[in-house]
Design an enzyme around this catalytic site. Structure first.
Site, PDB file in Angstrom:
ATOM      1  N   ASP A  35       0.999  -1.270   0.181  1.00  0.00           N
ATOM      2  CA  ASP A  35       0.213  -0.197  -0.463  1.00  0.00           C
ATOM      3  C   ASP A  35       0.841   1.269   0.408  1.00  0.00           C
ATOM      4  O   ASP A  35       2.317   1.073   0.805  1.00  0.00           O
ATOM      5  CB  ASP A  35      -0.898  -0.033   1.444  1.00  0.00           C
ATOM      6  CG  ASP A  35      -2.128   0.706   0.954  1.00  0.00           C
ATOM      7  OD1 ASP A  35      -2.359   1.469   0.230  1.00  0.00           O
ATOM      8  OD2 ASP A  35      -2.262   1.376   2.321  1.00  0.00           O
ATOM      9  N   ASN A  83     -11.065  -3.195  -5.932  1.00  0.00           N
ATOM     10  CA  ASN A  83     -10.221  -2.532  -6.701  1.00  0.00           C
ATOM     11  C   ASN A  83     -10.679  -1.989  -8.264  1.00  0.00           C
ATOM     12  O   ASN A  83     -10.343  -0.746  -9.136  1.00  0.00           O
ATOM     13  CB  ASN A  83      -8.527  -2.621  -7.428  1.00  0.00           C
ATOM     14  CG  ASN A  83      -7.589  -2.776  -6.213  1.00  0.00           C
ATOM     15  OD1 ASN A  83      -6.377  -2.827  -5.685  1.00  0.00           O
ATOM     16  ND2 ASN A  83      -8.278  -1.513  -5.451  1.00  0.00           N
TER      17      ASN A  83
HETATM   18  C1  FPP Z   1      -2.359   0.033  -3.169  1.00  0.00           C
HETATM   19  O1  FPP Z   1      -1.386   1.428  -3.147  1.00  0.00           O
HETATM   20  C2  FPP Z   1      -1.552  -0.564  -4.105  1.00  0.00           C
HETATM   21  C3  FPP Z   1      -2.524  -1.090  -4.930  1.00  0.00           C
HETATM   22  C4  FPP Z   1      -3.635  -0.748  -5.608  1.00  0.00           C
HETATM   23  C5  FPP Z   1      -1.157  -1.805  -6.137  1.00  0.00           C
HETATM   24  C6  FPP Z   1      -0.286  -2.704  -5.989  1.00  0.00           C
HETATM   25  C7  FPP Z   1       0.246  -2.967  -7.170  1.00  0.00           C
HETATM   26  C8  FPP Z   1       1.424  -3.096  -7.609  1.00  0.00           C
HETATM   27  C9  FPP Z   1       2.702  -2.853  -6.354  1.00  0.00           C
HETATM   28  C10 FPP Z   1       2.413  -2.773  -8.709  1.00  0.00           C
HETATM   29  C11 FPP Z   1       2.081  -4.336  -9.612  1.00  0.00           C
HETATM   30  C12 FPP Z   1       2.179  -5.560  -8.408  1.00  0.00           C
HETATM   31  C13 FPP Z   1       2.807  -6.944  -9.578  1.00  0.00           C
HETATM   32  C14 FPP Z   1       2.529  -7.512  -8.676  1.00  0.00           C
HETATM   33  C15 FPP Z   1       3.414  -6.571 -10.579  1.00  0.00           C
HETATM   34  P1  FPP Z   1      -2.277   3.082  -3.396  1.00  0.00           P
HETATM   35  O2  FPP Z   1      -3.081   2.737  -4.304  1.00  0.00           O
HETATM   36  O3  FPP Z   1      -3.928   2.464  -2.966  1.00  0.00           O
HETATM   37  O4  FPP Z   1      -1.956   3.959  -2.957  1.00  0.00           O
HETATM   38  P2  FPP Z   1      -2.652   4.892  -1.465  1.00  0.00           P
HETATM   39  O5  FPP Z   1      -2.609   4.467  -1.032  1.00  0.00           O
HETATM   40  O6  FPP Z   1      -1.729   5.490  -1.149  1.00  0.00           O
HETATM   41  O7  FPP Z   1      -3.610   5.604  -2.613  1.00  0.00           O
END
Ligand code: FPP
Length: 255
Positions: A35, A83
């Site tokens: 996250d 998501n």
């Molecule tokens: C949450 O951060 C993260 C995600 C929804 C996506 C996670 C994906 C990756 C790390 C990239 C690629 C993964 C693989 C396995 C290739 P957020 O966007 O909710 O962050 P925020 O809470 O700061 O908005």
């Protein structure tokens, strides 16, 4: 957040932290909620997808570190059933990042003897990421090292309902008796079938919640939270989480 001593000398921290790990008592299964990508990008006035791209770079680093440490199972939460509510360009960006990750890193995963397994319903993914994922599962299927579970279109509640439906089918067909149902048997109807429950659940980014992740499997997991955003998460943070885990007294409801 405490990040160890001598912040200016990463090599020193790296070596020092790693030497504090008791390799005889490693967690078998580590799960991570990756996250903070969006906030990482926002802090730099960048589009959110650049945060996800930076997060992708940490994935290979952490997978390689975990596998070299001797962790047997690593589960990463990449895309939840919730998501899909994000803007289309962010979803498309995440799917492209997944494709890029597999194209760029598949051979490295293979050489690290990592076997890829997916938690979640990938039939709902667009065809390009789905085909890449299927290719990666196939390429790594005979590897005997760490199992890398990537949770994709995954939700803990969905997984439990999926398991219940599968159990009901088996009861209907007379394969199992309703009286045989117990927690161990039920766990064989989940995406993590045959795997031990996570010993350690890591969530960076300062959020203190589970977000529908592995709801059934984390009954006795140890939690490790940190303020670090996922794109800043280094192998030192993984070492620190493991060291902290090793100081805990796990009782599993006993005394
Ligand atoms: C949450 O951060 C993260 C995600 C929804 C996506 C996670 C994906 C990756 C790390 C990239 C690629 C993964 C693989 C396995 C290739 P957020 O966007 O909710 O962050 P925020 O809470 O700061 O908005």
């Amino acid at each position: 957040m405490l990040r160890g001593i001598n912040m200016g000398d990463n090599k020193y921290i790296d070596k020092d932290l790693k030497s504090q790990i008791d390799f005889a008592r490693l967690p078998k299964h580590i799960a991570i909620i990756m996250d903070g990508n969006g906030r990482w990008a926002k802090k730099r006035f960048l589009p959110r997808n650049l945060g996800h791209q930076e997060g992708m770079k940490r994935v290979i680093e952490i997978v390689e570190t975990a596998s070299q440490l001797g962790i047997e199972y690593l589960t990463l939460y990449a895309f939840s059933t919730e998501n899909w509510k994000r803007p289309k360009d962010e979803i498309d960006g995440l799917m492209n990042i997944l494709v890029l990750f597999i194209r760029r890193e598949l051979e490295r995963l293979y050489k690290n003897n990592v076997r890829l397994h997916i938690l979640g319903d990938i039939s709902k993914l667009p065809s390009m990421p789905r085909n890449e994922v299927i290719k990666a599962i196939d390429r790594t299927k005979s590897n005997s090292g760490m199992i890398l579970n990537i949770a994709l279109n995954y939700g803990g509640r969905d997984e439990i309902i999926f398991g219940i439906k599968e159990i009901l089918k088996d009861i209907d067909m007379g394969k199992i008796d309703i009286g045989d149902l117990n927690p161990e048997l039920f766990s064989n109807y989940l995406y993590t079938k045959g795997q031990p429950d996570p010993d350690l659940l890591i969530r960076p980014s300062g959020e203190l919640r589970i977000s529908n992740f592995l709801l059934y499997q984390i009954a006795y997991s140890e939690f490790w939270f940190s303020d670090i955003l996922w794109p800043d998460f280094t192998r030192d943070d993984l070492y620190m989480a493991i060291i902290d885990y090793q100081k805990r007294n796990r009782r599993f409801g006993g005394i």
